[in-house]
Write a protein that holds these residues in place. Structure first.
Motif, PDB file in Angstrom:
ATOM      1  N   VAL A 110     136.346 -24.671  36.872  1.00 27.82           N
ATOM      2  CA  VAL A 110     135.624 -25.687  36.100  1.00 27.82           C
ATOM      3  C   VAL A 110     135.642 -27.003  36.873  1.00 27.82           C
ATOM      4  O   VAL A 110     136.712 -27.550  37.169  1.00 27.82           O
ATOM      5  CB  VAL A 110     136.292 -25.919  34.717  1.00 27.82           C
ATOM      6  N   SER A 111     134.469 -27.494  37.231  1.00 34.47           N
ATOM      7  CA  SER A 111     134.394 -28.836  37.816  1.00 34.47           C
ATOM      8  C   SER A 111     133.075 -29.453  37.372  1.00 34.47           C
ATOM      9  O   SER A 111     132.004 -28.935  37.715  1.00 34.47           O
ATOM     10  CB  SER A 111     134.465 -28.797  39.345  1.00 34.47           C
ATOM     11  N   TYR A 112     133.164 -30.540  36.620  1.00 33.56           N
ATOM     12  CA  TYR A 112     131.937 -31.143  36.110  1.00 33.56           C
ATOM     13  C   TYR A 112     131.016 -31.530  37.267  1.00 33.56           C
ATOM     14  O   TYR A 112     129.844 -31.173  37.284  1.00 33.56           O
ATOM     15  CB  TYR A 112     132.264 -32.368  35.248  1.00 33.56           C
ATOM     16  N   THR A 137     129.953 -25.866  35.597  1.00 31.05           N
ATOM     17  CA  THR A 137     129.691 -27.072  36.383  1.00 31.05           C
ATOM     18  C   THR A 137     128.329 -27.646  36.030  1.00 31.05           C
ATOM     19  O   THR A 137     127.477 -26.939  35.470  1.00 31.05           O
ATOM     20  CB  THR A 137     129.760 -26.741  37.901  1.00 31.05           C
ATOM     21  N   SER A 138     128.135 -28.915  36.409  1.00 28.78           N
ATOM     22  CA  SER A 138     126.782 -29.459  36.274  1.00 28.78           C
ATOM     23  C   SER A 138     126.011 -29.282  37.581  1.00 28.78           C
ATOM     24  O   SER A 138     124.855 -29.655  37.670  1.00 28.78           O
ATOM     25  CB  SER A 138     126.840 -30.942  35.891  1.00 28.78           C
ATOM     26  N   GLY A 158     124.263 -32.883  33.539  1.00 29.16           N
ATOM     27  CA  GLY A 158     124.969 -33.921  34.290  1.00 29.16           C
ATOM     28  C   GLY A 158     124.788 -35.290  33.651  1.00 29.16           C
ATOM     29  O   GLY A 158     124.289 -35.410  32.525  1.00 29.16           O
ATOM     30  N   GLY A 159     125.228 -36.315  34.372  1.00 29.16           N
ATOM     31  CA  GLY A 159     124.982 -37.695  33.939  1.00 29.16           C
ATOM     32  C   GLY A 159     126.072 -38.308  33.080  1.00 29.16           C
ATOM     33  O   GLY A 159     125.945 -39.445  32.649  1.00 29.16           O
ATOM     34  N   LEU A 169     132.314 -28.683  28.212  1.00 32.86           N
ATOM     35  CA  LEU A 169     133.183 -27.849  29.064  1.00 32.86           C
ATOM     36  C   LEU A 169     134.025 -26.898  28.214  1.00 32.86           C
ATOM     37  O   LEU A 169     134.192 -25.726  28.553  1.00 32.86           O
ATOM     38  CB  LEU A 169     134.093 -28.744  29.919  1.00 32.86           C
ATOM     39  N   PHE A 170     134.540 -27.406  27.085  1.00 27.74           N
ATOM     40  CA  PHE A 170     135.376 -26.555  26.238  1.00 27.74           C
ATOM     41  C   PHE A 170     134.530 -25.473  25.561  1.00 27.74           C
ATOM     42  O   PHE A 170     134.930 -24.305  25.499  1.00 27.74           O
ATOM     43  CB  PHE A 170     136.110 -27.388  25.181  1.00 27.74           C
TER      44      PHE A 170
END
Ligand code: F6R
Length: 365
Positions: A110-112, A137-138, A158-159, A169-170
């Motif tokens: 998980v990485s935004y 991810t975004s 994103g953003g 994410l959750f």
């Protein structure tokens, strides 16, 4: 939350919140639902990453390993707090997977931003061991690498600041855990419970223009200019860590997380000389859902014993009847208090310049 202060200059607080952190917090219920729906779209692909026939018909991986840093790592702590899981959930917050992670386990990265060095490194290792279930991810490098390898990607919008995307994410992580049968009971309705708990706090804290200050702003004022220790117990320990990080990143203050009953076996003594350190200290206690009487008695006595050392001592007990609702109630309250603590100090909660600068400096080496 009984006190009521007359609003003085709450409108100007909004002006400080340039990137609209308050607006992002209020989106949390919608984000939970959206993240969960996005993972459901990837469900068939995720299920294919756990072919039961190659694992002696086992419906569930031995462990679910979730790799992610900061705001992207929070879901790994929250998942086993919110759900009864069929397998252990192991949070990896670093550069490498434990040696025992093998074909019997599944890994979610998980990485935004999709560009976090530690998570990218874990992804590479998980790829080499053929254990990746999905990435969330975004976009960024992580999204690109996963797509090149035809791995399931749950793409979220994103953003936002990564920590403001906690609902997305959750929700997405819960959906992947369901696809892997790591959670299996009433997952959609538990996400709804979480959204309802979050909404309860949003309803009483989002409005800065209503004539009275929101309770979270009043609590924030109590905490001003102090170092904050946030204590949880059982399931609320995960939320205490979220508060700590939100106080660090939104309010830009030192804050630490701790847990009952362990703290009574060490920190209780350490508080004896807290005033001699020269700083001001505050304590926040997050009462877990279905708390038992012995734990409450322990918290009461601890508070009495250390009270002299504290600027503020706040205890929050959720109202929601469900575990997910109670935990997300506490979580969103921390989001508001940390954002209001920033605003009441004239600081924009969103930017995290030091994290950006550290990442740039590391990338330049
Ligand atoms: C910033 C934030 C950070 C990031 C962390 C990892 O809002 O919450 O804690 O989450 O630096 O970056 P990502 O989430 O992009 O992998």
């Amino acid at each position: 939350m009984e006190r009521s202060h007359v609003t003085t200059s709450t409108a100007s607080l909004r002006d400080i919140d340039k990137a609209n952190m308050l607006g992002a917090i209020a989106q949390l219920p919608a984000h939970l639902r959206d993240g969960f729906a996005r993972a459901s779209d990837a469900r068939t692909l995720v299920e294919r990453t756990w072919p039961r026939e190659s694992h002696a018909g086992s419906a569930t991986p031995r462990t679910l390993v979730v790799c992610g840093m900061g705001g992207s790592g929070v879901g790994a702590d929250l998942l086993p707090a919110v759900f009864d899981t069929n397998a252990p959930v192991v949070a990896v917050k670093g550069y490498d997977l434990p040696a025992w992670v093998s074909d019997e386990d599944r890994v979610v990265c998980v990485s935004y931003s999709g560009n976090t060095a530690e998570t990218l490194r874990c992804f590479e290792v998980a790829m080499q061991r053929s254990v990746v279930a999905a990435v969330i991810t975004s976009g960024g490098k992580l999204g690109e690498l996963a797509r090149e390898r035809d791995l399931p990607v749950v793409e979220i919008p994103g953003g936002l600041q990564p920590r403001a995307a906690v609902g997305l994410l959750f929700g997405a992580l819960a959906g992947i855990a369901e696809a892997l049968n790591v959670v299996d009971r009433d997952v959609a309705s538990i996400i709804e419970d979480a959204a309802s708990g979050a909404q309860l706090i949003i309803d009483s804290n989002a409005d800065l223009d209503g004539g009275t200050e929101p309770p979270a702003l009043m609590y924030a004022r109590d905490l001003k200019d102090s170092t904050i220790v946030v204590c949880g117990a059982s399931e609320s320990v995960a939320v205490a860590h979220r508060w700590k990080a939100q106080l660090n990143e939104n309010s830009k203050v030192p804050a630490f997380a701790s847990s009952y009953p362990e703290l009574d076996h060490n920190e209780l003594v350490g508080w004896t000389r807290a005033r001699e350190t020269g700083g001001r200290w505050s304590l926040i206690e997050l009462v877990p859902p279905n708390v038992d009487a012995a734990l409450m008695a322990r918290m009461d006595i601890t508070r009495e014993l250390i009270g002299d050392a504290l600027q503020a001592s706040l205890r929050f007990e959720p109202l929601s009847a469900t575990r997910a609702g109670a935990l997300f109630e506490l979580l969103v309250l921390g989001d508001y208090i940390s954002a209001y603590l920033a605003l009441a100090s004239g600081i924009d909660p969103s930017p995290v310049e030091r994290i950006e600068s550290l990442k740039q400096r590391l990338a330049g080496r």
